[in-house]
Scaffold this motif. Structure first.
Motif, PDB file in Angstrom:
ATOM      1  N   ALA A  15    -117.656  23.181 -40.712  1.00  0.00           N
ATOM      2  CA  ALA A  15    -119.043  22.977 -40.267  1.00  0.00           C
ATOM      3  C   ALA A  15    -119.098  21.957 -39.143  1.00  0.00           C
ATOM      4  CB  ALA A  15    -119.904  22.522 -41.441  1.00  0.00           C
ATOM      5  N   ALA A  16    -118.294  20.901 -39.228  1.00  0.00           N
ATOM      6  CA  ALA A  16    -118.262  19.888 -38.175  1.00  0.00           C
ATOM      7  C   ALA A  16    -117.770  20.492 -36.864  1.00  0.00           C
ATOM      8  CB  ALA A  16    -117.370  18.724 -38.591  1.00  0.00           C
ATOM      9  N   ALA A  17    -116.726  21.315 -36.945  1.00  0.00           N
ATOM     10  CA  ALA A  17    -116.174  21.952 -35.748  1.00  0.00           C
ATOM     11  C   ALA A  17    -117.215  22.861 -35.101  1.00  0.00           C
ATOM     12  CB  ALA A  17    -114.913  22.730 -36.111  1.00  0.00           C
ATOM     13  N   ALA A  18    -117.911  23.644 -35.931  1.00  0.00           N
ATOM     14  CA  ALA A  18    -118.935  24.551 -35.402  1.00  0.00           C
ATOM     15  C   ALA A  18    -120.055  23.774 -34.728  1.00  0.00           C
ATOM     16  CB  ALA A  18    -119.489  25.421 -36.526  1.00  0.00           C
ATOM     17  N   ALA A  19    -120.534  22.714 -35.378  1.00  0.00           N
ATOM     18  CA  ALA A  19    -121.652  21.943 -34.831  1.00  0.00           C
ATOM     19  C   ALA A  19    -121.263  21.255 -33.529  1.00  0.00           C
ATOM     20  CB  ALA A  19    -122.131  20.920 -35.856  1.00  0.00           C
ATOM     21  N   ALA A  20    -120.060  20.691 -33.489  1.00  0.00           N
ATOM     22  CA  ALA A  20    -119.617  20.005 -32.270  1.00  0.00           C
ATOM     23  C   ALA A  20    -119.453  20.992 -31.116  1.00  0.00           C
ATOM     24  CB  ALA A  20    -118.307  19.268 -32.534  1.00  0.00           C
ATOM     25  N   ARG A  21    -118.913  22.154 -31.425  1.00  0.00           N
ATOM     26  CA  ARG A  21    -118.713  23.159 -30.376  1.00  0.00           C
ATOM     27  C   ARG A  21    -120.055  23.670 -29.848  1.00  0.00           C
ATOM     28  NH1 ARG A  21    -116.335  24.439 -26.025  1.00  0.00           N
ATOM     29  NH2 ARG A  21    -116.252  26.687 -25.611  1.00  0.00           N
TER      30      ARG A  21
END
Length: 427
Positions: A15-21
């Motif tokens: 979820a962190a990776a998706a949000a940052a991207r």
């Protein structure tokens, strides 16, 4: 373009990776094992009780990773003791679906890549050291390494290594970034004062149990199998589980089984000889953990001191926390809630913008802000917090934050000016 490095590929890290991207950063997601999702590979429950409210709030804010879970659901609107309107995703379908989702966003995924250390310059992490790989540099980092997967903890505080999905002996135990940089950490306690907690469920092979039970499971998503009194083991349920929302009499008097692809047995472990004395379970065999007749993985070692914005408090100022690293928050939904905020705020930090804090008027805001506060108290670390039950769900109901009215939830998010915040490019 700022570079965000997320360490740990569980639900929080994904979820962190998706949000940052989606906020516009270049993102590298590093996972020590060969698959993403960690315990999500054997989980499967979402949208039960207050998790419905949380999921709908997050979807309205743009956290469409929940839509991936919905697409992989094999049962919806399932009821089992203490829980309503649950969805169950296939644990066999979910990991490839999440990987495809992240790849489609442009996240660079590194698996078989165990982070073993960090390098700092003054008050910033500049790179992580990855076993058998070159160091990975970044501007901001997210620690989503979780609080389990150290075999010594399972031996010292549990019943030994149960050979679970975390597969520490194959891929190495987790290494916490917050530990490496000197952030203050705490260990969760059980009511009796002992440390840690045991994962709350097991997986059984469908082919090993009575076909009539399987038919009921595949039709309804849930089956209750009565447990004869002479094979009940109350103490392990009531004192050892991480997932206290399932510490109900019905879970002692019955085997509560859910269909997540395999058969999900809602108890930390059950001695195989005893399990096979229950009608319909005479040939039962564990799928995960393989030693599920003996024990399960131990969790809740090493929560990190962080702010409600999920920034780690300590010697470095470019580290954020996601999932269980941020506190005793139990569940996939809970990990996505924290991971999305951590990843989004990592980008805000990189570009010098004010960090986002979930408002208390949202269920996700009250949850994160309350738990972060409770983690700073010794007594608060004796409990586990989840939208789906136990002490937090009671609070959620009392504060009128629990609802299944989707239009009401959308209005809530709109009033907080957070509609599609996780779909908003910051860079």
């Amino acid at each position: 373009m700022p570079r965000v490095v997320v360490v740990g590929g569980g639900w929080g890290g994904c979820a962190a990776a998706a949000a940052a991207r989606k906020a516009g950063a270049e993102v590298v997601l590093i996972e020590r094992a060969d698959m993403l999702l960690g315990t999500g590979l054997v989980g499967g429950i979402f949208r039960n009780n207050g998790r419905f409210t949380a999921a709908e709030e997050m979807l309205e804010m743009g956290a469409d990773i929940f839509a991936v879970m919905d697409r992989c659901a094999i049962h919806t609107n399932v009821e089992f003791p203490g829980h309503k309107h649950a969805s169950l995703y296939s644990v066999y379908k979910i990991e490839p679906a999440v990987r495809e989702y992240l790849t489609g966003l442009g996240v660079q995924i590194m698996t078989n890549a165990r982070v073993i250390d960090v390098a700092k310059e003054k008050d910033k992490i500049v790179c992580v050291v990855v076993e058998k790989h070159e160091p990975v540099r970044g501007d901001v980092f997210v620690d989503a390494t979780g609080t389990s997967a150290v075999p010594a903890n399972c031996t010292k505080y549990g019943n030994g290594c149960a050979m679970c999905i975390l597969r520490c002996h194959s891929f190495g135990p987790r290494v916490s970034l917050t530990t490496r940089v000197g952030v203050e950490e705490w260990i969760g306690k059980k009511p009796d004062g002992s440390l840690g907690a045991m994962s709350g469920s097991c997986k059984l092979c469908k082919d090993s149990i009575d076909p009539s039970i399987v038919r009921e499971l595949e039709e309804k998503g849930c089956a209750l199998v009565p447990v004869p009194e002479h094979v009940r083991e109350e103490e392990k349920l009531l004192s050892m589980k991480a997932c206290q929302q399932y510490a109900l009499p019905e879970f002692i008097e019955n085997l509560v089984l859910l269909d997540t692809g395999p058969v999900k047995l809602m108890t930390p472990f059950f001695p195989l000889e005893q399990l096979r004395k229950i009608p319909g379970m005479e040939r039962a065999r564990y799928e995960d953990p393989i030693a599920g007749g003996k024990g399960n993985s131990m969790r809740y070692f090493g929560f990190a001191n962080c702010t409600p914005e999920l920034q780690a408090i300590g010697p470095v100022d470019n580290l954020f926390c996601a999932g269980e690293k941020a506190g005793a928050m139990v569940g996939h939904t809970e990990a996505i809630v924290t991971g999305s905020l951590a990843g989004h705020n990592a980008v805000r930090k990189a570009i010098g913008e004010k960090l986002l804090r979930y408002p208390d008027e949202l269920a996700v805001g009250d949850f994160v802000n309350h738990v972060i506060e409770e983690m700073k108290k010794e007594e608060g670390r004796q409990y586990k917090y989840t939208f789906s039950g136990s002490i937090y769900f009671k609070r959620m109901v009392q504060k009128n934050l629990y609802t299944t009215n989707v239009e009401e939830i959308k209005k809530r998010v709109h009033n907080a000016n957070l509609k599609d915040i996780f779909n908003t490019k910051l860079v």
